[in-house]
Design a protein around this motif. Structure first.
Motif, PDB file in Angstrom:
ATOM      1  N   THR A   1      -5.104  11.463  71.850  1.00 21.07           N
ATOM      2  CA  THR A   1      -5.357  12.578  70.947  1.00 21.07           C
ATOM      3  C   THR A   1      -4.554  13.791  71.371  1.00 21.07           C
ATOM      4  O   THR A   1      -4.068  13.889  72.509  1.00 21.07           O
ATOM      5  N   THR A   2      -4.416  14.718  70.443  1.00 21.98           N
ATOM      6  CA  THR A   2      -3.661  15.938  70.737  1.00 21.98           C
ATOM      7  C   THR A   2      -4.340  16.755  71.828  1.00 21.98           C
ATOM      8  O   THR A   2      -3.668  17.355  72.682  1.00 21.98           O
ATOM      9  N   GLU A   3      -5.680  16.774  71.802  1.00 16.50           N
ATOM     10  CA  GLU A   3      -6.409  17.531  72.824  1.00 16.50           C
ATOM     11  C   GLU A   3      -6.165  16.951  74.210  1.00 16.50           C
ATOM     12  O   GLU A   3      -5.952  17.685  75.189  1.00 16.50           O
ATOM     13  N   GLU A   4      -6.184  15.612  74.319  1.00 20.47           N
ATOM     14  CA  GLU A   4      -5.937  14.988  75.609  1.00 20.47           C
ATOM     15  C   GLU A   4      -4.524  15.272  76.106  1.00 20.47           C
ATOM     16  O   GLU A   4      -4.302  15.528  77.307  1.00 20.47           O
ATOM     17  N   LEU A   5      -3.573  15.251  75.180  1.00 18.99           N
ATOM     18  CA  LEU A   5      -2.198  15.512  75.576  1.00 18.99           C
ATOM     19  C   LEU A   5      -2.021  16.957  76.060  1.00 18.99           C
ATOM     20  O   LEU A   5      -1.358  17.212  77.080  1.00 18.99           O
ATOM     21  N   GLN A   6      -2.625  17.910  75.327  1.00 14.66           N
ATOM     22  CA  GLN A   6      -2.512  19.308  75.736  1.00 14.66           C
ATOM     23  C   GLN A   6      -3.177  19.565  77.084  1.00 14.66           C
ATOM     24  O   GLN A   6      -2.650  20.298  77.928  1.00 14.66           O
ATOM     25  N   GLU A   7      -4.309  18.914  77.302  1.00 10.14           N
ATOM     26  CA  GLU A   7      -4.997  19.093  78.589  1.00 10.14           C
ATOM     27  C   GLU A   7      -4.166  18.522  79.735  1.00 10.14           C
ATOM     28  O   GLU A   7      -4.083  19.102  80.817  1.00 10.14           O
ATOM     29  N   ALA A   8      -3.510  17.368  79.489  1.00 14.06           N
ATOM     30  CA  ALA A   8      -2.665  16.781  80.533  1.00 14.06           C
ATOM     31  C   ALA A   8      -1.457  17.664  80.830  1.00 14.06           C
ATOM     32  O   ALA A   8      -1.056  17.834  81.987  1.00 14.06           O
ATOM     33  N   LEU A   9      -0.873  18.256  79.772  1.00 18.22           N
ATOM     34  CA  LEU A   9       0.279  19.140  79.978  1.00 18.22           C
ATOM     35  C   LEU A   9      -0.111  20.383  80.770  1.00 18.22           C
ATOM     36  O   LEU A   9       0.632  20.850  81.638  1.00 18.22           O
ATOM     37  N   LEU A  10      -1.297  20.941  80.463  1.00 17.44           N
ATOM     38  CA  LEU A  10      -1.757  22.101  81.212  1.00 17.44           C
ATOM     39  C   LEU A  10      -2.085  21.736  82.661  1.00 17.44           C
ATOM     40  O   LEU A  10      -1.797  22.501  83.591  1.00 17.44           O
ATOM     41  N   SER A  11      -2.671  20.564  82.855  1.00 15.90           N
ATOM     42  CA  SER A  11      -3.027  20.134  84.221  1.00 15.90           C
ATOM     43  C   SER A  11      -1.796  19.881  85.063  1.00 15.90           C
ATOM     44  O   SER A  11      -1.863  19.921  86.294  1.00 15.90           O
ATOM     45  N   ALA A  12      -0.643  19.613  84.397  1.00 12.61           N
ATOM     46  CA  ALA A  12       0.582  19.384  85.166  1.00 12.61           C
ATOM     47  C   ALA A  12       1.055  20.637  85.888  1.00 12.61           C
ATOM     48  O   ALA A  12       1.909  20.546  86.776  1.00 12.61           O
ATOM     49  N   TYR A  13       0.528  21.825  85.505  1.00 16.90           N
ATOM     50  CA  TYR A  13       0.853  23.081  86.185  1.00 16.90           C
ATOM     51  C   TYR A  13      -0.338  23.612  86.984  1.00 16.90           C
ATOM     52  O   TYR A  13      -0.313  24.770  87.415  1.00 16.90           O
ATOM     53  N   ASP A  14      -1.370  22.803  87.147  1.00 16.62           N
ATOM     54  CA  ASP A  14      -2.568  23.229  87.870  1.00 16.62           C
ATOM     55  C   ASP A  14      -2.230  23.491  89.338  1.00 16.62           C
ATOM     56  O   ASP A  14      -1.492  22.722  89.960  1.00 16.62           O
ATOM     57  N   PRO A  15      -2.739  24.572  89.907  1.00 14.15           N
ATOM     58  CA  PRO A  15      -2.429  24.839  91.328  1.00 14.15           C
ATOM     59  C   PRO A  15      -3.044  23.831  92.285  1.00 14.15           C
ATOM     60  O   PRO A  15      -2.573  23.688  93.416  1.00 14.15           O
ATOM     61  N   GLN A  16      -4.109  23.137  91.855  1.00 15.30           N
ATOM     62  CA  GLN A  16      -4.707  22.130  92.716  1.00 15.30           C
ATOM     63  C   GLN A  16      -3.835  20.878  92.723  1.00 15.30           C
ATOM     64  O   GLN A  16      -3.547  20.300  91.669  1.00 15.30           O
ATOM     65  N   ILE A  17      -3.436  20.460  93.920  1.00  7.66           N
ATOM     66  CA  ILE A  17      -2.508  19.331  94.050  1.00  7.66           C
ATOM     67  C   ILE A  17      -3.064  18.046  93.461  1.00  7.66           C
ATOM     68  O   ILE A  17      -2.351  17.334  92.725  1.00  7.66           O
ATOM     69  N   PRO A  18      -4.323  17.650  93.732  1.00  4.85           N
ATOM     70  CA  PRO A  18      -4.820  16.382  93.152  1.00  4.85           C
ATOM     71  C   PRO A  18      -4.804  16.379  91.634  1.00  4.85           C
ATOM     72  O   PRO A  18      -4.451  15.377  91.012  1.00  4.85           O
ATOM     73  N   THR A  19      -5.197  17.529  91.042  1.00  6.76           N
ATOM     74  CA  THR A  19      -5.232  17.594  89.577  1.00  6.76           C
ATOM     75  C   THR A  19      -3.832  17.482  88.993  1.00  6.76           C
ATOM     76  O   THR A  19      -3.586  16.773  88.013  1.00  6.76           O
ATOM     77  N   ARG A  20      -2.883  18.192  89.594  1.00  3.98           N
ATOM     78  CA  ARG A  20      -1.500  18.161  89.105  1.00  3.98           C
ATOM     79  C   ARG A  20      -0.912  16.751  89.224  1.00  3.98           C
ATOM     80  O   ARG A  20      -0.302  16.250  88.270  1.00  3.98           O
ATOM     81  N   ALA A  21      -1.109  16.107  90.379  1.00  2.00           N
ATOM     82  CA  ALA A  21      -0.548  14.773  90.568  1.00  2.00           C
ATOM     83  C   ALA A  21      -1.174  13.769  89.605  1.00  2.00           C
ATOM     84  O   ALA A  21      -0.490  12.910  89.040  1.00  2.00           O
ATOM     85  N   ALA A  22      -2.484  13.877  89.403  1.00  2.00           N
ATOM     86  CA  ALA A  22      -3.139  12.961  88.475  1.00  2.00           C
ATOM     87  C   ALA A  22      -2.635  13.153  87.047  1.00  2.00           C
ATOM     88  O   ALA A  22      -2.467  12.186  86.294  1.00  2.00           O
TER      89      ALA A  22
END
Length: 981
Positions: free
Chosen positions: A722-743
């Motif tokens: 879904t678009t929401e899942e894709l947007q959340e993944a794109l935002l998480s790719a810049y998350d300062p937390q390393i585990p969240t970003r890598a996932a």
């Protein structure tokens, strides 16, 4: 008359002192005027004979002319008159030996008299610290050296020349002086050789009756004396029967020799006796022809049988097995300075191979887990593991033997000793004996291994590289060895030990190691402080590397019982509590803590059938859970810790909803597709039969789950993203937390691999995200970015590949060397993914890699050559005319590049090329095959690096197999059937 003679003898002994006797011995050993000459061999013989005659004459002159030596002369003459062995001979070597033996007997009698007359006074209680008076028969250090030199002359001149061929070690194999002595002894002169040997051995045994002299005799000359007694007592006569006039030794003398041999074997240190008997018994047959005098003769049959019988007797004595094992293992000795020339072979291929095979037969095949036998192998376990690591780098028949020996001993050692040995293998315990720092293993010609003196590194960077790479290889090979130790529980115990060490690493207060003031410290103290800091950092890195390796290598069955799971949870809780005390709490720590407590909740929730004994083990967690529930800042973790504590205390009679939710959440993360009930039922059935069996994957594989994916990836849905899942993944790719970003990066990569349309439409944005994360310093993040770029390039290679090549080919000013290396890894993955389609992009790829081979950065040159080898391996016939450029590049790099890492990479390209082309190499490389062959021979002959030579040897073996199949193709028996029209 006898009484008068005895009284006179007593008076002579009372007046004679040790100094006079030792002075006489020094006079006999004084060097002649020409003893230092470097003349021809015949001149050395003459010098030796002249020196012996001169020293004998000087001694007799002293006895006759010097009044101070009159008492010693009387004592010597008295002992000579009582002696029953011939002292005069036409052979000057025997006359010299006889006089030396007489003086040794004088020394022994004088020392016995001094010890008998010694009456030490009572110690003074007012000065208890005063050392007691020494006995007057005590020899000083210099006097002991004089006696040792005398004993060496006696054995060299009076024992060794008269040993039969094959009995003992010949003189010519020992020293240059021994070779001269062997030729100057006159065996035709009276007395006979056997009588001389009997006399020398008898007198030496008589001298050895004094404790101090006995230690000097047997310490260095036990083997020669034992060889002489074996020959005197057990050597069969050449002709039988002999008349009494023809017999050299009487039956009584032979019987005395046999008894003396058994007596000294019982008296000396038993491992020494075993080692000398093994030397006397000899090894495999060797040449003894006159044309090859340098070869040692094999021990005669009677001596081999005798030594075998005596060794069996040593084995059957109390602690006999220990003595035999120590006699074998303690025979290595120290390295002499004369042997420390780089390249000197210390242990040959045959010797090391036979040693490993013998250990394998005694321990593994014999399979007797006696404590003495098991402990006897501990001192050499470090060397065995080093040998095992070396065998993993190449092909060797010793690899399986070393692995079986290590697995056998680790499985039978006490668990504490086994863990200590593994610590030594990993480098955490420096007290475990290892191979000498000046030695290293080298591959031998017959597939075996030998030990040689290694060359010193002139370049500090190269030495550091070798050290780091060696430590990394040891850790990797340790992980491979532990993968075979999971069923016995050793791998789980060592993993828990590493986690406990990780606790110390994670919470260590580095400020305690720093000096408060440097002004009052000396340079030596500052250097020592710096050394401690470096060693501490090395240990931290090693522990982290071990934990990462075990998490990656070990299977889901690493924990084999409840106790190990509880120990793992306890280590995690301790690390969390210690982090709180040092205010070092982090997201990863919090997630690990939640996961470990969720694991306890799973066990308490019914996934494992727990008994009363299991709850007794779980109660070890109560203090830690109480501390977490009262101090941890997260209220959810506080509540779960408190509820788990209550559930454990009541043996599961009371369980809150939080425990059930935690257990269900943990199982859902392990099985996102809803197969939990089936696996839970399987787990219940297994534990109904074996209460302490292996834990199921969802309970045991905990080490690799310290990173929790974001909510968008918690469940994998079969429908489109879904678009929401894709947007959340794109935002998480810049998350300062390393585990969240890598996932998040992993999630995007998975969607690209699944060819999700919405994701592929954003290829430019995704490429930007991946390339930006490529610069991240965390391994988990940039490896996820590398995977994403490689998958995206597989979908759109014509759009993405040119940009990557330009970035890889750029200078260091535009991109850091680390980034270029990461792009090189992406290009290698793209080459592998494209497969046969890589030929379409042959030109830009090859030209980029060839330019990279001339880059100023050595690491980039090695990376380019590695990628070039991967590309050429897959192009096959599509190489075309480029093969000439590639060959010219490889030849230039191998012969001119100063970095050993780059030369290794260039030679490895040839290995990959030949291995990939296989039988097609004769067609694809027909124009350059001869040049490649000459290059490989050049490397084998002239390359100083062992690894590069090994790669070249492997390439030559590949080439040899290719050419053999080309020249002698396998014959196929086939029948052609033609159907007529």
């Amino acid at each position: 008359m006898a009484a008068v003679s005895q009284a006179a003898s007593s008076r002579v002994l009372e007046k004679c002192g040790l100094e006079q006797i030792l002075e006489a011995l020094k006079l006999l050993l004084s060097p002649g005027e020409g003893s230092g000459s470097n003349s021809l061999q015949i001149t050395k013989h003459d010098i030796l004979l002249a020196t012996l005659k001169s020293n004998l004459s000087a001694l007799e002159h002293k006895f006759l002319k010097d009044p101070h030596w009159k008492i010693l002369k009387l004592l010597r003459d008295e002992i000579a008159n009582e002696a029953e062995w011939p002292q005069d001979s036409m052979d000057v070597t025997w006359r010299f030996t006889s006089q030396t033996l007489l003086l040794l007997l004088c020394l022994k009698e004088t020392m016995l008299r001094l010890a008998a007359d010694f009456n030490p006074g009572k110690p003074n209680p007012k000065t208890p610290e005063t050392a007691p008076a020494l006995s007057p028969d005590t020899l000083s250090v210099s006097q002991q050296k004089t006696v040792q030199s005398v004993l060496q002359f006696v054995v060299t001149l009076g024992v060794c020349p008269y040993l039969a061929p094959g009995v003992g070690v010949p003189l010519r194999f020992r020293t240059e002086f021994g070779a001269v002595v062997q030729d100057v002894v006159c065996l035709s002169a009276a007395p006979s050789a056997t009588r001389r040997l009997y006399t020398s051995c008898s007198v030496l045994l008589s001298v050895a009756q004094h404790a101090s002299l006995g230690s000097l005799v047997f310490c260095r000359h036990f083997g020669d004396i034992a060889a002489g007694l074996c020959q005197l007592g057990f050597c069969p006569s050449k002709r039988s029967p002999l008349s009494p006039e023809e017999e050299v030794l009487t039956e009584e003398e032979r019987a005395l020799s046999k008894k003396a041999l058994r007596d000294i074997l019982d008296q000396v240190y038993q491992p020494l006796a075993v080692r000398e008997l093994l030397i006397l018994q000899g090894g495999p047959p060797q040449s003894c022809s006159e044309g090859k005098m340098q070869d040692r003769c094999r021990a005669p049959a009677w001596l081999r049988r005798l030594c075998g019988q005596l060794l069996s007797e040593r084995l059957m004595r109390p602690s006999g097995v220990q003595a035999v094992v120590r006699g074998i293992l303690e025979g290595a000795g120290e390295i002499l300075e004369s042997d420390m020339v780089p390249g000197t072979i210390l242990v040959t291929e045959e010797q090391l191979g036979r040693c490993i095979e013998d250990i394998y037969k005694v321990y593994v095949v014999g399979n007797e887990p006696l404590s003495v036998l098991v402990d006897s192998l501990l001192p050499v376990l470090g060397v065995l593991f080093s040998l095992y690591c070396f065998t993993k780098q190449s092909v060797s028949h010793l690899r399986s033997l070393c692995q079986e020996i290590l697995l056998w001993i680790l499985g039978r050692l006490e668990r504490k000793k086994a863990i200590a040995s593994l610590k030594g293998f990993a480098g955490l315990d420096k007290s475990v004996p290892a191979l000498h720092s000046l030695c290293h293993f080298r591959a031998a010609t017959q597939g075996g291994i030998m030990i040689t003196i290694k060359e010193a590194f002139c370049d500090e960077d190269e030495a550091l590289y070798q050290k780091v790479s060696s430590e990394q290889c040891r850790v990797e090979h340790l992980g491979g060895l532990l993968s075979h130790c999971q069923e016995c529980g050793l791998a789980g115990d060592f993993f828990i030990f590493c986690l406990k060490e990780l606790t110390h690493v994670a919470v260590e207060d580095e400020t305690e190691l720093k000096m408060k003031s440097f002004s009052n410290k000396s340079l030596l103290e500052l250097e020592q402080h710096q050394t401690l800091l470096v060693e501490g950092q090395e240990r931290k890195l090693l522990v982290l590397q071990l934990v990462a390796l075990l998490c990656e290598r070990m299977s889901e069955q690493i924990f084999t019982n409840i106790t190990q799971v509880v120990d793992f949870v306890a280590a995690t809780l301790q690390r969390a509590c210690a982090s709180l005390a040092h205010q070092a709490e982090s997201t990863v720590e919090s997630q690990t803590l939640s996961m470990s407590m969720g694991l306890v909740a799973v066990m308490l929730g019914g996934a494992v059938q727990l008994k009363s004994s299991d709850f007794a083990v779980l109660k070890q967690l109560l203090p830690l859970l109480e501390k977490v529930s009262s101090t941890y800042p997260d209220p959810v973790i506080q509540e779960l810790a408190a509820d788990l504590r209550i559930t454990i205390s009541t043996h599961g009679a009371f369980s809150t909803e939080a425990v059930s939710v935690a257990a269900q959440s943990t199982l859902n993360k392990k099985d996102p597709e809803g197969k939990r009930e089936e696996q839970q039922q399987t787990s219940y059935e297994r534990y109904s039969d074996v209460s302490h069996g292996h834990l199921e994957p969802q309970q045991s594989h905990v080490a690799s789950q310290e990173v929790r994916e974001p909510s968008t990836t918690a469940k994998q849905k079969s429908e489109s993203v879904t678009t929401e899942e894709l947007q959340e993944a794109l935002l998480s790719a810049y998350d300062p937390q390393i585990p969240t970003r890598a996932a998040a990066l992993r999630t995007l990569s998975r969607w690209i691999e699944q060819r999700e349309a919405k994701v592929l439409n954003m290829q430019e944005k995704l490429l930007k995200i991946f390339l930006e994360n490529l610069e991240h310093e965390d391994t988990f993040v940039y490896l996820s970015a590398i995977q994403g770029v490689a998958l995206l390039s597989d979908v759109y290679p014509e759009k993405i590949l040119p940009g990557l090549l330009a970035q890889y080919d750029s200078s260091k000013d535009r991109h850091t060397p680390e980034t270029r290396m990461k792009v090189g890894e992406i290009l290698m993955r793209i080459v592998r993914a494209l497969g046969d389609m890589v030929s379409k992009y042959r030109e830009p790829l090859i030209h980029t890699f060839l330019r990279g081979a001339r880059d100023p950065d050595s690491a980039h040159r090695a990376s380019s050559l590695s990628n070039l080898g991967e590309l050429c391996q897959r192009l096959d016939f599509m190489l075309g005319s480029v093969v000439h450029e590639v060959t010219a590049c490889l030849i230039a790099v191998v012969k001119t590049d100063h970095e050993v890492q780059v030369r290794r990479a260039a030679i490895h390209v040839i290995v990959l090329l030949l291995r990939g082309l296989s039988q097609k190499a004769t067609e694809v490389l027909r124009d350059v095959l001869k040049d490649l062959y000459h290059l490989l021979k050049h490397v084998v002959c002239l390359e100083p690096d062992d690894v590069a030579r090994l790669h070249a040897q492997l390439a030559l073996e590949e080439l040899d197999g290719i050419m053999r199949n080309f020249l002698f193709p396998p014959q196929k028996l086939e029948k052609k059937i033609t159907v007529l029209p």
